[in-house]
Enzyme design. Structure first.
Site, PDB file in Angstrom:
ATOM      1  N   ASP A 160       0.829  -1.211   0.000  1.00 47.18           N
ATOM      2  CA  ASP A 160       0.000   0.000   0.000  1.00 47.18           C
ATOM      3  C   ASP A 160       0.863   1.261   0.000  1.00 47.18           C
ATOM      4  O   ASP A 160       0.660   2.167   0.803  1.00 47.18           O
ATOM      5  CB  ASP A 160      -0.939  -0.011   1.209  1.00 47.18           C
ATOM      6  CG  ASP A 160      -1.800  -1.261   1.239  1.00 47.18           C
ATOM      7  OD1 ASP A 160      -1.253  -2.361   1.477  1.00 47.18           O
ATOM      8  OD2 ASP A 160      -3.015  -1.161   1.022  1.00 47.18           O
ATOM      9  N   ASP A 175      -1.687  -2.497  -3.978  1.00 43.16           N
ATOM     10  CA  ASP A 175      -2.006  -1.069  -3.912  1.00 43.16           C
ATOM     11  C   ASP A 175      -0.762  -0.250  -4.220  1.00 43.16           C
ATOM     12  O   ASP A 175       0.020   0.105  -3.336  1.00 43.16           O
ATOM     13  CB  ASP A 175      -2.634  -0.667  -2.570  1.00 43.16           C
ATOM     14  CG  ASP A 175      -4.102  -1.093  -2.497  1.00 43.16           C
ATOM     15  OD1 ASP A 175      -4.611  -1.674  -3.480  1.00 43.16           O
ATOM     16  OD2 ASP A 175      -4.739  -0.852  -1.456  1.00 43.16           O
ATOM     17  N   TYR A 192      -2.206   4.567  -6.125  1.00 37.54           N
ATOM     18  CA  TYR A 192      -3.383   5.317  -5.643  1.00 37.54           C
ATOM     19  C   TYR A 192      -3.787   6.420  -6.621  1.00 37.54           C
ATOM     20  O   TYR A 192      -4.396   7.416  -6.227  1.00 37.54           O
ATOM     21  CB  TYR A 192      -3.172   5.867  -4.223  1.00 37.54           C
ATOM     22  CG  TYR A 192      -3.184   4.771  -3.192  1.00 37.54           C
ATOM     23  CD1 TYR A 192      -2.085   3.943  -3.027  1.00 37.54           C
ATOM     24  CD2 TYR A 192      -4.311   4.532  -2.406  1.00 37.54           C
ATOM     25  CE1 TYR A 192      -2.095   2.905  -2.104  1.00 37.54           C
ATOM     26  CE2 TYR A 192      -4.319   3.497  -1.475  1.00 37.54           C
ATOM     27  CZ  TYR A 192      -3.212   2.689  -1.332  1.00 37.54           C
ATOM     28  OH  TYR A 192      -3.237   1.661  -0.428  1.00 37.54           O
ATOM     29  N   ASN A 236      -6.809  -3.659  -4.469  1.00 36.30           N
ATOM     30  CA  ASN A 236      -8.054  -3.059  -4.982  1.00 36.30           C
ATOM     31  C   ASN A 236      -7.785  -1.760  -5.745  1.00 36.30           C
ATOM     32  O   ASN A 236      -8.542  -1.412  -6.650  1.00 36.30           O
ATOM     33  CB  ASN A 236      -9.058  -2.821  -3.855  1.00 36.30           C
ATOM     34  CG  ASN A 236      -8.481  -2.027  -2.716  1.00 36.30           C
ATOM     35  OD1 ASN A 236      -7.447  -2.401  -2.164  1.00 36.30           O
ATOM     36  ND2 ASN A 236      -9.127  -0.927  -2.361  1.00 36.30           N
ATOM     37  N   HIS A 282      -3.663  -9.568  -0.919  1.00 37.55           N
ATOM     38  CA  HIS A 282      -3.892  -8.170  -0.543  1.00 37.55           C
ATOM     39  C   HIS A 282      -4.786  -8.005   0.685  1.00 37.55           C
ATOM     40  O   HIS A 282      -4.427  -7.321   1.641  1.00 37.55           O
ATOM     41  CB  HIS A 282      -4.450  -7.386  -1.719  1.00 37.55           C
ATOM     42  CG  HIS A 282      -4.537  -5.921  -1.437  1.00 37.55           C
ATOM     43  ND1 HIS A 282      -3.426  -5.158  -1.146  1.00 37.55           N
ATOM     44  CD2 HIS A 282      -5.594  -5.083  -1.347  1.00 37.55           C
ATOM     45  CE1 HIS A 282      -3.797  -3.916  -0.903  1.00 37.55           C
ATOM     46  NE2 HIS A 282      -5.105  -3.838  -1.013  1.00 37.55           N
ATOM     47  N   HIS A 332     -11.631  -2.375   6.869  1.00 38.07           N
ATOM     48  CA  HIS A 332     -11.690  -3.567   6.018  1.00 38.07           C
ATOM     49  C   HIS A 332     -11.911  -4.818   6.864  1.00 38.07           C
ATOM     50  O   HIS A 332     -11.458  -5.911   6.509  1.00 38.07           O
ATOM     51  CB  HIS A 332     -10.399  -3.719   5.193  1.00 38.07           C
ATOM     52  CG  HIS A 332     -10.084  -2.521   4.364  1.00 38.07           C
ATOM     53  ND1 HIS A 332     -10.955  -2.023   3.428  1.00 38.07           N
ATOM     54  CD2 HIS A 332      -9.002  -1.700   4.340  1.00 38.07           C
ATOM     55  CE1 HIS A 332     -10.411  -0.959   2.846  1.00 38.07           C
ATOM     56  NE2 HIS A 332      -9.244  -0.735   3.387  1.00 38.07           N
ATOM     57  N   HIS A 335      -3.542  -3.862   2.442  1.00 35.78           N
ATOM     58  CA  HIS A 335      -4.910  -3.354   2.467  1.00 35.78           C
ATOM     59  C   HIS A 335      -5.229  -2.497   3.693  1.00 35.78           C
ATOM     60  O   HIS A 335      -5.726  -1.383   3.557  1.00 35.78           O
ATOM     61  CB  HIS A 335      -5.902  -4.523   2.362  1.00 35.78           C
ATOM     62  CG  HIS A 335      -7.261  -4.140   1.868  1.00 35.78           C
ATOM     63  ND1 HIS A 335      -7.468  -3.212   0.873  1.00 35.78           N
ATOM     64  CD2 HIS A 335      -8.501  -4.581   2.209  1.00 35.78           C
ATOM     65  CE1 HIS A 335      -8.764  -3.101   0.640  1.00 35.78           C
ATOM     66  NE2 HIS A 335      -9.423  -3.912   1.434  1.00 35.78           N
ATOM     67  N   VAL A 336      -4.966  -3.013   4.888  1.00 40.55           N
ATOM     68  CA  VAL A 336      -5.179  -2.235   6.110  1.00 40.55           C
ATOM     69  C   VAL A 336      -3.900  -1.436   6.359  1.00 40.55           C
ATOM     70  O   VAL A 336      -2.811  -2.009   6.419  1.00 40.55           O
ATOM     71  CB  VAL A 336      -5.486  -3.161   7.301  1.00 40.55           C
ATOM     72  CG1 VAL A 336      -5.621  -2.356   8.575  1.00 40.55           C
ATOM     73  CG2 VAL A 336      -6.745  -3.964   7.019  1.00 40.55           C
ATOM     74  N   HIS A 337      -4.042  -0.117   6.520  1.00 39.47           N
ATOM     75  CA  HIS A 337      -2.868   0.754   6.540  1.00 39.47           C
ATOM     76  C   HIS A 337      -2.270   0.851   7.939  1.00 39.47           C
ATOM     77  O   HIS A 337      -2.285   1.892   8.595  1.00 39.47           O
ATOM     78  CB  HIS A 337      -3.229   2.136   5.987  1.00 39.47           C
ATOM     79  CG  HIS A 337      -3.772   2.059   4.606  1.00 39.47           C
ATOM     80  ND1 HIS A 337      -4.548   3.023   4.038  1.00 39.47           N
ATOM     81  CD2 HIS A 337      -3.629   1.088   3.664  1.00 39.47           C
ATOM     82  CE1 HIS A 337      -4.875   2.657   2.806  1.00 39.47           C
ATOM     83  NE2 HIS A 337      -4.331   1.490   2.560  1.00 39.47           N
TER      84      HIS A 337
HETATM   85 FE   LIG Z   1      -6.222  -2.018  -0.502  1.00 39.09          FE
END
Ligand SMILES: [Fe+2]
Ligand SMILES: *[C@@H]1O[C@H](CO)[C@@H](O)[C@H](O)[C@H]1NC(C)=O
Ligand SMILES: *[C@@H]1O[C@H](CO)[C@@H](O)[C@H](O)[C@H]1NC(C)=O
Ligand SMILES: *[C@@H]1O[C@H](CO)[C@@H](O)[C@H](O)[C@H]1NC(C)=O
Ligand SMILES: *[C@@H]1O[C@H](CO)[C@@H](O)[C@H](O)[C@H]1NC(C)=O
Ligand SMILES: *[C@@H]1O[C@H](CO)[C@@H](O)[C@H](O)[C@H]1NC(C)=O
Ligand SMILES: *[C@@H]1O[C@H](CO)[C@@H](O)[C@H](O)[C@H]1NC(C)=O
Length: 459
Positions: free
Chosen positions: A164, A192, A195, A229, A314, A324, A351-353
């Site tokens: 990410d 990711d 962005y 995503n 991801h 998420h 995915h989870v930041h």
């Molecule tokens: Fe993501």
């Protein structure tokens, strides 16, 4: 055991003021400046366009075959198609080999890409430094990479981990910290990328800036790609109905080398590791191509040759942040039993930041009529690590579910990267580095023991 004591002391040093019990989860109390993550401006130094007419930019490489003796070189030329040739060789001043690639362009709404080149270099010698050059005339640019040692059970190898990433000042800090580690030979990227989809019409100019941003690492060592995503780029409202258009044009993977029929799920072997990349947003239900491919691929894993079985995806299956939450649940239900059956060492997700590491646990006994639906300790299960903390424009995930679930070993909402350092067939040393510290500081550590050769209670 010694390693537990070391990990315990490190936890005490870095996580001041916490009462840590040997197996209880740690929610780090590390305090950081919580500020918005701001994208670097288009004229930032790290986005600079190389000088010279039609000079190659956004140069990046990825593994090009199953076993690490091929590399795919990719680059973009802005003004004209130019040359598709990569010249390469083992001596800096004598690039006597050459390979011919191809060139393409794509449009996205009112954006037209530059000329995107991909070129496969094959039959490389193992454990060797190669120099390579792209571009023509006065605009030739030269880079280098190192091929991995031959596949073998005791080959030490160091992987980096980033997820990410995006292109903020925090992203720059993450990449700078990662690059300071000279040992890592390849980067496992858990999805990711740029962005760009946070901009109006998914402004693909931000795919170009991202390509220039990562070049300082990705031109010199393979980045192994997992799709996230933010790569889907499906925007019917502006007529963009082909998913993954920017990513699939720009970031190839060696999917066919492992018998996959799609860019997004595949596997590669490198040194002593077998790395399986799964696609969180490609169908994975029973009978789907991804399901059938994974079923066959797991049977091909030879732990006597590649003791370390690593899975990348991801959307995490175990995640105790309020972001998420449970999005990865259907894929977990579909595939977790195989992870246990095949004794996967570690599953990395993004995915989870934020950052989180689990104990070895599984949740595979539920059958609708029984009540066995809680995660339980399981020594055959992987450790699950969320490393979606690269530093993108969406900022940190700071809100956690309370109390910390028993499966969660350590969690902290800071940006950073990780290093998975394989020593031999029995041991690997794992460290997570938050951006606020110097590169030498590890904010979370674990000695992994291999699930096939040395399945101790290590988590
Ligand atoms: Fe993501
Ligand atoms: C990104 O980081 C590098 C290395 O620290 C630095 O030289 C550069 O100026 C940074 N760029 C921005 C836009 O912050
Ligand atoms: C694309 O369209 C947007 C708004 O519709 C506009 O702001 C932008 O300048 C256009 N870009 C190009 C390359 O034409
Ligand atoms: C660059 O060199 C090639 C031959 O390598 C030549 O055909 C071409 O015209 C040159 N392009 C420019 C812009 O000078
Ligand atoms: C579900 O699990 C229960 C308890 O373990 C078992 O008795 C039952 O036979 C299982 N049902 C099915 C359909 O497998
Ligand atoms: C954290 O998430 C929970 C659950 O979604 C929500 O109820 C709570 O308001 C959130 N707390 C903060 C500070 O955002
Ligand atoms: C494997 O590496 C670990 C950690 O460095 C070391 O303690 C162990 O002795 C090594 N095993 C062998 C067989 O060399």
């Amino acid at each position: 055991m010694g390693y537990q004591r070391v990990a315990f002391l490190l936890a005490l040093i870095t996580v001041v003021g916490l009462a840590v019990q040997c197996n209880a989860g740690v929610t780090s109390t590390y305090r950081r400046r919580l500020a918005a993550s701001v994208d670097m401006p288009l004229d930032a130094d790290v986005f600079q366009i190389p000088s010279g007419y039609n000079a190659p930019q956004q140069v990046h490489i990825t593994q090009g075959d199953y076993d690490g003796t091929a590399v795919i070189v990719s680059w973009v030329t802005a003004d004209a198609p130019g040359s598709n040739t990569v010249k390469y060789g083992k001596s800096k001043n004598n690039l006597h080999l050459s390979a011919e690639g191809n060139v393409r362009q794509y449009t996205f709404y009112n954006y037209t890409s530059g000329y995107i080149h991909h070129c496969l270099l094959q039959n490389l010698e193992i454990d060797s430094t190669y120099y390579y050059a792209v571009g023509e005339n006065d605009s030739v640019r030269q880079f280098s990479f190192k091929t991995p040692p031959a596949i073998g059970p005791d080959v030490p190898y160091t992987f980096g981990l980033i997820g990410d990433l995006g292109q903020t000042y925090d992203s720059n800090s993450t990449l700078t910290h990662y690059k300071a580690n000279d040992d890592a030979g390849a980067l496992l990227f858990v999805g990711d990328f740029s962005y760009a989809d946070n901009y109006p019409n998914h402004d693909n100019v931000r795919w170009d800036t991202w390509g220039r941003f990562i070049e300082s690492s990705a031109a010199y060592q393979p980045w192994i790609w997992t799709v996230g995503n933010h790569e889907i780029d499906f925007v019917p409202s502006i007529g963009e109905t082909v998913p993954y258009k920017p990513m699939s044009n720009r970031y190839p993977t060696p999917y066919s080398a492992s018998g996959s029929t799609e860019l997004f799920y595949y596997s590669v072997r490198r040194a002593s590791a077998h790395i399986i990349v799964l696609a969180s947003y490609t169908a994975y239900g029973k009978y789907t191509p991804q399901y059938q491919w994974l079923q066959a691929e797991l049977k091909k894993v030879d732990r006597t040759q590649t003791p370390w079985l690593i899975v990348l995806l991801h959307s995490p299956w175990y995640n105790s942040y309020n972001y998420h939450y449970m999005e990865g649940e259907t894929m977990r239900v579909q595939f977790e039993a195989w992870m246990v059956q095949y004794k996967v060492d570690v599953v990395f997700a993004g995915h989870v930041h934020a950052y989180e590491r689990s104990h070895r646990i599984s949740n595979i006994n539920y059958n609708i009529t029984n009540a066995n639906c809680l995660p339980v300790p399981n020594n055959n299960a992987p450790v699950y690590i969320t490393i979606g903390d690269g530093g993108n424009i969406e900022g940190l995930a700071t809100n956690m579910t309370e109390p910390q679930p028993s499966y969660s070993a350590f969690r902290e909402a800071s940006f950073g990267h990780a290093i998975f350092d394989i020593k031999n067939r029995t041991h690997a040393y794992y460290t997570w580095h938050r951006n606020q510290d110097g590169n030498a500081v590890a904010a979370d550590t674990m000695w992994f023991t291999n699930r096939y050769f040395n399945p101790t209670n290590d988590s």
